[in-house]
Every structure is written in structure tokens, then in C-alpha cells.
Motif scaffolding. Structure first.
Motif, short mmCIF file in Angstrom:
data_model
loop_
_atom_site.label_atom_id
_atom_site.label_comp_id
_atom_site.label_asym_id
_atom_site.label_seq_id
_atom_site.Cartn_x
_atom_site.Cartn_y
_atom_site.Cartn_z
N PRO A 1 0.84 -1.20 0.00
CA PRO A 1 0.00 0.00 0.00
C PRO A 1 0.88 1.25 0.00
N ALA A 2 0.48 2.18 -0.84
CA ALA A 2 1.24 3.42 -0.93
C ALA A 2 0.97 4.27 0.30
N SER A 3 2.04 4.74 0.90
CA SER A 3 1.87 5.59 2.07
C SER A 3 1.54 7.00 1.63
N ALA A 4 0.76 7.67 2.35
CA ALA A 4 0.35 9.03 2.02
C ALA A 4 1.54 9.97 2.12
N PRO A 5 1.61 10.96 1.23
CA PRO A 5 2.73 11.90 1.30
C PRO A 5 2.67 12.70 2.58
N LEU A 6 3.84 12.96 3.11
CA LEU A 6 3.90 13.71 4.38
C LEU A 6 3.65 15.18 4.15
N ARG B 1 -2.41 15.71 -14.36
CA ARG B 1 -3.74 15.42 -13.82
C ARG B 1 -3.66 14.41 -12.69
N ALA B 2 -2.72 13.42 -12.82
CA ALA B 2 -2.61 12.39 -11.79
C ALA B 2 -2.03 12.94 -10.50
N LEU B 3 -1.18 13.96 -10.58
CA LEU B 3 -0.43 14.41 -9.40
C LEU B 3 -0.93 15.72 -8.80
N GLN B 4 -1.67 16.49 -9.57
CA GLN B 4 -1.98 17.85 -9.13
C GLN B 4 -2.89 17.91 -7.93
N THR B 5 -3.64 16.86 -7.64
CA THR B 5 -4.50 16.87 -6.46
C THR B 5 -3.67 16.92 -5.19
N GLU B 6 -2.52 16.23 -5.18
CA GLU B 6 -1.71 16.11 -3.97
C GLU B 6 -0.44 16.95 -4.01
N HIS B 7 -0.06 17.46 -5.22
CA HIS B 7 1.19 18.19 -5.34
C HIS B 7 1.02 19.38 -6.26
N ASP B 8 2.01 20.28 -6.18
CA ASP B 8 2.05 21.42 -7.08
C ASP B 8 2.87 21.00 -8.30
N VAL B 9 2.23 20.99 -9.48
CA VAL B 9 2.84 20.42 -10.68
C VAL B 9 3.04 21.51 -11.73
N THR B 10 4.24 21.51 -12.34
CA THR B 10 4.56 22.38 -13.47
C THR B 10 4.99 21.49 -14.63
N THR B 11 4.48 21.77 -15.82
CA THR B 11 4.84 20.98 -17.00
C THR B 11 5.48 21.88 -18.04
N PHE C 1 2.86 4.14 -18.21
CA PHE C 1 2.66 4.12 -16.77
C PHE C 1 1.26 4.66 -16.45
N THR C 2 0.80 4.34 -15.29
CA THR C 2 -0.54 4.77 -14.86
C THR C 2 -0.42 5.91 -13.86
N GLY C 3 -1.55 6.57 -13.67
CA GLY C 3 -1.57 7.63 -12.66
C GLY C 3 -1.27 7.09 -11.28
N ASP C 4 -1.78 5.88 -10.96
CA ASP C 4 -1.51 5.29 -9.66
C ASP C 4 -0.01 5.08 -9.45
N ARG C 5 0.67 4.62 -10.54
CA ARG C 5 2.11 4.39 -10.40
C ARG C 5 2.84 5.71 -10.14
N LEU C 6 2.43 6.77 -10.80
CA LEU C 6 3.06 8.07 -10.56
C LEU C 6 2.82 8.54 -9.14
N ARG C 7 1.60 8.36 -8.65
CA ARG C 7 1.28 8.82 -7.30
C ARG C 7 2.07 8.02 -6.26
N GLU C 8 2.20 6.70 -6.48
CA GLU C 8 2.99 5.88 -5.55
C GLU C 8 4.44 6.35 -5.50
N LEU C 9 5.01 6.60 -6.68
CA LEU C 9 6.40 7.02 -6.73
C LEU C 9 6.58 8.40 -6.11
N ALA C 10 5.62 9.29 -6.34
CA ALA C 10 5.71 10.63 -5.76
C ALA C 10 5.62 10.55 -4.24
N ALA C 11 4.72 9.70 -3.72
CA ALA C 11 4.59 9.55 -2.27
C ALA C 11 5.88 9.02 -1.66
N GLU C 12 6.60 8.16 -2.42
CA GLU C 12 7.85 7.60 -1.92
C GLU C 12 8.97 8.63 -1.90
N LEU C 13 8.98 9.51 -2.92
CA LEU C 13 10.12 10.42 -3.07
C LEU C 13 9.94 11.76 -2.38
#
Length: 833
Positions: free
Chosen positions: A707-712, A732-742, A819-831
Motif C-alpha cells: 500500500p502506498a503511504s500518504a505523502p507527508l 492530472r494524476a499528481l496535481q491533487t496532492e502536489h504542485d505540478v509544473t509541465t 505508466f498509470t496515474g496510480d504508479r506516478l502517485r505511488e512514486l511521488a509519495a515515496e520520493l
């Protein structure tokens, strides 16, 4: 040879006429100063008459036939007259010392060389003297009587001196010539390689040369005076020598054996010949010359020649290339073992037969014409020229050959030699290499196509996921809306309202859309799996080995080979739990793919339900076994013994993967394993790959989803990708939980960092136009090292050698497309910490 002033001093030294010898002779003749004085007076009186005296002298010589041969040559007469003129000049007006004697020697040598013997030479002096006396008488009173007698006496003294010098010159010259001939003869005898032995009439040894001493042992002094039979202890030699003495005829040559002092035996040929002996005898008498020819060295050389010929014959016989020789008559005269193997004929079947039996019928006319042309011109115009031809085997099949033809002349006629190399294996190898090249090209293209598919597949899959999430969200809202309308309006009126709005009277009006999107999602997953398998098996991204689940590699290989298998057999997966194996996944996949395709091609098409290809994983004696079993035609024992030879195949050219089982075995052996085969004709085959388990590993099992841990905290993320839809999906996958620039370009990312912006994660595409992700990483590493460590590279799988080396070198994380949005969110939560 003409005597010249250059050779005179040497002759003077040889004959001993130095100043003291001249003085001794003058004293003996009592020649003094008065003699010189009166001779000079005489010279003045006679000088005008010298030319007449010389002409009269030579006219007198021409009366004799013995002298005509050399006097009739004008140049010779001119030279002699010149000498005589100088002689007359010196005779009456010379210095009468060593120079005078030297001149006399020179003239004497000249006469000797042109053939005048000593008697003619002395007679010439008398003739000179008579001519001078005659001239003096004619002169009458021109010479005072008181001085005539002393002048005549002085002249006689000079003439006697000259005659003495002449006699000594001739005698000493003859003796030197005799000594020279003797020395020459001795040198010849000494250097003759054959042994020479001279025996007299009593058959006692008189002389021997060094060569003979070497054959029988002992020096010349030891041999002299011994009997012939003692020196040459050969049966019948005495009787044969007596026969030669009696008849004066040379004997026949006969073989014998002599032993030297060291005990070495010499094989010899002996010949006896008559010879005249005069030394120490008043009259010549007959002796015997024994000639001994040593055959030991000759036999050694002959033995070496035989050995060299045998070695050469052995080389030719065991050559890998066929060697065939043919005479001018067009018939085969030699046929080596390789030629027997090449054409299928035994040697006895072709020797003496026309060479045409080895040539296809349509090529025989050209061959015969070439032979006739070579015979007419004395040989081949292009000896040793390499060409490709065809040969005809005994069974009627045609074999491609590489041929080198040469010609030489032996015993007056031409002999043609052809060196033939079978090109069948080379052509098969070329076809295999071309097939492998096509596979490499296909693999490269597959990797590129996979990259192009992965980019759009990423945003297609991502958008399907977002659509499904939206439908799930709206489903709950519709359910609440429908429940409120029914409660407010009643079921009947609500149903009528739904019908008028053309809405389904159901709690899940979007069920069809969800089902279609779910099906599309499944299709995109299948496309992604095919691309991943194709990428894994078509081109190795690295040669590194790592723990790999063998079942996953089997699945990938089976997916690629499914089209080859489905029309021939059922594919059964019989996977038992095994440890991981330390391999290169791509190269193991090549092996398993080759085994699966080989198994499929061993089964004819059209009976898929009756045939089976079973993929099995199990443990065998502590090793991981990967087996491919088929119910095909099987392999003969003869071919089983050869099946792992390089490029050996029983399939037609163009079938199969082109890898070859030889390469498969090499790959497996690099992993510390082995490959085995069991087969029975008509009952199928089993190929088994045995690999050591990964050290310290446990049995492979499906990875449990963590299970992916929630970002701190809310992170700052930069997405760098030239594919706008992919960047949009990631945002779109990350902007709910993070500030994203493309951004779409690497240089835009550098501008942001230059302005002071910093990020927790930089998702960056590896390959982009203008500036790649690798180049961007180098710039960031140089200027903002802490940001370089936060880069995560995304890739669609098309790795250039540079990109592959880069990923092996840098430690940064990597995420593969799609890759999927879930995979991106998991990796972002880890990093993001």
C-alpha cells in the motif's frame, strides 16, 4: 697471353735476374767499360741499318712453314717488330744492367707466348749476329780496323749474355709450368669428393686422396705401400685389379661397404681403371686407379627426399579441400580423401576415368574447351585463379565449389591440379547470417516501434483510467438523483420522466460506458504487455545479470511465439515453484523463444487439438529446470548428436529464428548452466535448460502489492516531456496532492531553474528533440547538483547505445511507459519527504 711491362718485374723475381746476378754474368764474360764504349760507337754506325736488318730477318722467317701461322697476322708481326727494334736499340746502346736483363726477359716471354720454342729463339740470336756481321762487312772501311775487333768481341759478349738469359727464361718457365700443372692436378685430386687410390703393378698403394682416407680411415702415410686388399677388404678386388692390369680396360662398378676407424659404415660404389705410372721408373708402366664413391650421403638425401615426399603426400591426403589432378588426356590421375568425401566416389572408381564425371553436363563443353586451349598455349593463362563452379556428385546432386586450378609440365605433358572447397556450409552460413541480420534489424525496429506505441499508449491508458474514475464518481451522484426523484414524484411519474428524457430506468445508467471503458482498459494492458515482451526479447538493454523469475521469462517468450504455436498445438504452462535465477533476462528469453518456436515447427499445422507444447519449471538435482516438451516428429539419434553444432539444422533455409541451438547452448553456459535434449522419432522432444538458483534467494512468488503511504507534505514536481498528452496525464494524476509544473522542452526546465525554482521531483523524458534528458541531467548536475539527484527518467524503451550506457551509469530512478496515474502517485509519495 701477351707479356707486358706489368708482368715483367714478377717474371724477373721468379727467374732471379737481379742486379747481382747480372754483374756475376758480366764478370764471367769480362764485360767492362771499354766494351760499352765500343758498342756505343758500333750503335752509331749500325743504327741507320736496323730497319733493313729487321725486315730481312722476318722475310727470312717467312720461308719456314712452322712460323707462318703466327707471322701472317699483321698485328702480331707489328708487335714483334717493335720488340726487335727495341732489342737492337738496347743491344748496342743499352745500360747493360738489371733494366737490360729485364727487357731481355720480357722479349723472351713474348716469344715463348707466341709459340717459339727455345731452339728457334737461340737460332734467332745467331741470325741477328750474322746479319750484323754481314752489315759490318758491307760497311767496309766505315769502322776503323783497330776498333772493329774489340766491338765485335763486345757484341759477342752481349749476345752470349742474351742467349744465357733466354735459355734460363725458357727452362725456368717450363719448370714453373710443370710445377703449376702438378699443383693444379694435386689440387683437383685433393678436392675430388670421391675417394681415389693409386696402386702399382704389384697392387701396392702409391697414393690416396683425403676423401678415400675418410672412407676407410687412416692417413696417406699409413696407407702407402700397403696391399690393395688390406686397404679395400672387399671380396674379389684383387682378381678384378689384376684383370684391369692385364686388359687395360676399366672394370664394372660394383657396390661394397667400408668401415672407417670410428666404426662407421659407408655404402660405396667401386670402379677400377687403368693408369700409366712413370714416377721413379725409366719406362712408364701400368697401374690401377681405384675410384670409391660414397653412397651414404646420397642415401641419406634420398631418404630425406622420400620422407619429404611422404610428408607432402600425407598433407595432400589429409587436406580439408578436395584435390584432383588430370592429364592432357582429360583423365583423373589423383583423387585425395577430401575429394572422395566431397563427390561420394571411392578413389578406385575415378582414377583413369574422364574428369567429366565430376562436372555437370551443361558445363562439360566449356571445361573441355578450356583444357584444349591450355594445351595449345602451353598452360593455363591464369594459374591459381579462384573461381566458383559446380561439381557433380555420385548421387547426381550438384554441389557449389570454390575452385583453384593450376598447371605444370611433367614428363613432357601438362598436368592440371584442381583444389576444390565445398561452399554448401558457407552458403548456409551466409543465409543464416542474413536471417540473423534481419532479426537484428527487426529487433531494432521493434524497440523503436515499442517506443512510439508506448508514448500514446501512456496517455490513452491514463485517460481511460480517469474516465473510469469519473464514471464511478457520477454513478453515486446519479443514484442519489434517481432516489430523490422517485421519492418526490413517485415511481410511476419518475419512470415516465426518465422515459421522456431517454434515460434508462436503472440505478446505473452509465453501466454500458463503464463496461466499454473497462474493455478498452484491458486492451491497452494487452498492448502494453506485448510491447514489453517484444522489447525484452528483441534487444538486450544490458548484459548485466540479475535475479529473474523464470516463469515471467517463459510467459514473455510464449507471448511472442503465440502466433507460431496456435495453429499447431495447445500451449500448456506447468509452472512449479522455483527460486529466481541469475541471468540476463533478454538473453534467456532468446533461448526460450528459440526452443518454443523449434517445438512448434516440429509439429505440422492443422491438428492443434491433438498436439501439445508444455512449458515446465521445476527443480532438478538442486538446479532450476526450464523445459519445453512437444509432441512433434522427434529427432533421429544421428541428428541429436549434431544438433548443437554451429548452424546445423534439419529445417529449410528461412525457417526458425536463425539463432541456432549452438548459440542457445553458449548463452546458457555463460549463466553457468547446461542444455539437454531427449527425443524419440515420432514421439516428440524435450529440451531442458538447467540453471543454478540465485544465491540466497527464495522461491519466486507473486509480488505483494504494498500500500502506498500518504505523502507527508505537498511536493513541488516538474514534468519535462515533449509529448503534451503524457505531460497532461501526469499533471492530472499528481496535481491533487502536489504542485505540478509541465514544460515541453528541456531548455524551458533550465530557464525555470535559472530563475530560482526548485523541485522535489523532476520527471524527465529520456529522449527528446533539441536537448535530451541525458543532456539536461549533465547541465543540472554541473549547476545544481542537488536537483540532479531528484530527476526520474521516463522512457518508451528505444535505447540508443548512448542512452543504455547512461542508464547503467547514473543511479537515478526510472519509470517505463506506459505508466498509470496510480504508479506516478505511488512514486511521488515515496520520493517526496
Amino acid at each position: 697471353m701477351r707479356a707486358t711491362r706489368k708482368v715483367t718485374p714478377a717474371a724477373e723475381g721468379v727467374f732471379g735476374f737481379d742486379a747481382s746476378s747480372c754483374e756475376l754474368r758480366w764478370r764471367f764474360l769480362e764485360f767492362g767499360a771499354r766494351d760499352v764504349e765500343v758498342l756505343r760507337e758500333l750503335h752509331e754506325s749500325l743504327h741507320p741499318h736496323f730497319e733493313r736488318i729487321i725486315d730481312a730477318f722476318y722475310n727470312h722467317l717467312l720461308r719456314f712453314d712452322e712460323l707462318k701461322p703466327w707471322l701472317e697476322v699483321p698485328s702480331a708481326v707489328a708487335r714483334l717488330k717493335s720488340l726487335q727494334s727495341a732489342y737492337f736499340e738496347a743491344l748496342t746502346a743499352g745500360e747493360y744492367g738489371p733494366p737490360y736483363a729485364t727487357e731481355r726477359i720480357r722479349i723472351g716471354i713474348a716469344h715463348q707466348r707466341v709459340g717459339l720454342d727455345m731452339h728457334w729463339y737461340l737460332s734467332a740470336y745467331c741470325k741477328y749476329l750474322l746479319e750484323i756481321i754481314s752489315t759490318l762487312q758491307e760497311m767496309g772501311g766505315e769502322i776503323a780496323p783497330a776498333s772493329a775487333a774489340p766491338a765485335f768481341q763486345a757484341l759477342l759478349k752481349v749476345v752470349f749474355f742474351d742467349m744465357g738469359v733466354a735459355v734460363e727464361t725458357y727452362l725456368r718457365a717450363d719448370r714453373q709450368a710443370i710445377l703449376g700443372l702438378k699443383h693444379f692436378a694435386e689440387s683437383v685430386v685433393e678436392s675430388v669428393p670421391d675417394g681415389l687410390l693409386v696402386v702399382d703393378g704389384d697392387l701396392r698403394v702409391r697414393e690416396s686422396n683425403p676423401a678415400f682416407s675418410a672412407y676407410c680411415g687412416g692417413s696417406r702415410d699409413k696407407l702407402v705401400r700397403q696391399q690393395l686388399v688390406e686397404v679395400v677388404p672387399v671380396d674379389g678386388i684383387r682378381e678384378l685389379a689384376l684383370e684391369v692390369l692385364a686388359t687395360g680396360r676399366t672394370s664394372r662398378t660394383f657396390p661394397a661397404e667400408l668401415t672407417d676407424e670410428a666404426g662407421h659404415k659407408h655404402s660405396v660404389d667401386i670402379t677400377l681403371a687403368p693408369i700409366e705410372l712413370t714416377e721413379g721408373q725409366a719406362q712408364p708402366h701400368r697401374g690401377v686407379l681405384v675410384v670409391v664413391k660414397d653412397l651414404t650421403e646420397e642415401e641419406r638425401l634420398r631418404s630425406q627426399a622420400f620422407a619429404a615426399e611422404a610428408r607432402f603426400f600425407e598433407v595432400v591426403e589429409n587436406a580439408n579441400d578436395g584435390i584432383v589432378t588430370m592429364g592432357e588426356d582429360g583423365r583423373i590421375s589423383y583423387f585425395n580423401r577430401a575429394a572422395e568425401k566431397l563427390f561420394g566416389y571411392g578413389r578406385g572408381e575415378v582414377i583413369g576415368e574422364p574428369a567429366g564425371i565430376l562436372i555437370p553436363r551443361e558445363l562439360r563443353v566449356a571445361h573441355d574447351e578450356g583444357v584444349r586451349r591450355a594445351i595449345a598455349t602451353g598452360g593455363l593463362s591464369q594459374t591459381g585463379f579462384l573461381r566458383q563452379v559446380e561439381g557433380l556428385r555420385k548421387d547426381g546432386s550438384v554441389v557449389p565449389l570454390e575452385c583453384t586450378i593450376s598447371s605444370c609440365r611433367a614428363e613432357g605433358s601438362l598436368v592440371f591440379t584442381a583444389i576444390l572447397r565445398d561452399l554448401s556450409e558457407r552458403q548456409q552460413l551466409t543465409a543464416r547470417m542474413m536471417q540473423m541480420d534481419r532479426m537484428i534489424t527487426a529487433g531494432t525496429m521493434a524497440a523503436g516501434v515499442g517506443h512510439e506505441i508506448n508514448n500514446p499508449l501512456t496517455f490513452v491508458t491514463g485517460n481511460i483510467d480517469f474516465a473510469l474514475e469519473s464514471l464511478t464518481l457520477y454513478r453515486g451522484k446519479f443514484e442519489r438523483l434517481f432516489a430523490g426523484l422517485r421519492e418526490t414524484l413517485g415511481d410511476e411519474q419518475a419512470s415516465r420522466l426518465f422515459a421522456e428524457a431517454e434515460l434508462p430506468a436503472t440505478s446505473d445508467p452509465l453501466a454500458d460506458a463503464r463496461e466499454m471503458l473497462t474493455t478498452a482498459r484491458y486492451g491497452s494492458e494487452r498492448i502494453g504487455k506485448i510491447v514489453r515482451d517484444l522489447k525484452s526479447l528483441s534487444r538486450s538493454e544490458t548484459q548485466k545479470r540479475q535475479p529473474v523469475d523464470p516463469r515471467r521469462v517463459f510467459d514473455a517468450a510464449a507471448g511472442i511465439a503465440s502466433n507460431e504455436v496456435r495453429h499447431r498445438a495447445k500451449l500448456v504452462k506447468d509452472y512449479q515453484s522455483t527460486p529466481l535465477v541469475d541471468v540476463n533476462e533478454s538473453r534467456l528469453g532468446q533461448v526460450l523463444l528459440n526452443l518454443i518456436v523449434n517445438a512448434a515447427q516440429a509439429i505440422p499445422e492443422g491438428a492443434a487439438e491433438q498436439n501439445e507444447i508444455r512449458l515446465l519449471t521445476a527443480m532438478r538435482d538442486g538446479r532450476v529446470a526450464l523445459e519445453v516438451r512437444d509432441s512433434g516428429s522427434g529427432i533421429t539419434q544421428e541428428n541429436v548428436d549434431r544438433i548443437f553444432e554451429p548452424f546445423f539444422t534439419t529445417k529449410p533455409v528461412g525457417q526458425g529464428t536463425g539463432l541456432g541451438l549452438s548459440i542457445c547452448r553458449q548463452i546458457v553456459e555463460t549463466f553457468g548452466g547446461e542444455i539437454q535434449v531427449e527425443s524419440s522419432v515420432g514421439r516428440g522432444s524435450t529440451f531442458r535448460v538447467l540453471l543454478p538458483p540465485s544465491v540466497g534467494d527464495r522461491p519466486a512468488a507473486a509480488a505483494e502489492a504494498m500500500p502506498a503511504s500518504a505523502p507527508l507534505r505537498r511536493g513541488r514536481i516538474l514534468i519535462v516531456d515533449d509529448e503534451g498528452p503524457i505531460a497532461q496525464l501526469a499533471s492530472r494524476a499528481l496535481q491533487t496532492e502536489h504542485d505540478v509544473t509541465t514544460v515541453g522542452y528541456a531548455r524551458s526546465a533550465l530557464t525555470l531553474l535559472d530563475s530560482g525554482e526548485r523541485y522535489d521531483i523532476i520527471f524527465c523524458d529520456l529522449l527528446m528533440p533539441e536537448m535530451t534528458g541525458m543532456e539536461l541531467h549533465a547541465q543540472i548536475l554541473e549547476r545544481w547538483p542537488e536537483q540532479a539527484g531528484r530527476m526520474v527518467f521516463t522512457t518508451g524503451g528505444a535505447f540508443t547505445p548512448q542512452a543504455q550506457a547512461f542508464l547503467e551509469r547514473v543511479p537515478n530512478r526510472r519509470i517505463d511507459k506506459p505508466f498509470t496515474g496510480d504508479r506516478l502517485r505511488e512514486l511521488a509519495a515515496e520520493l517526496v519527504k
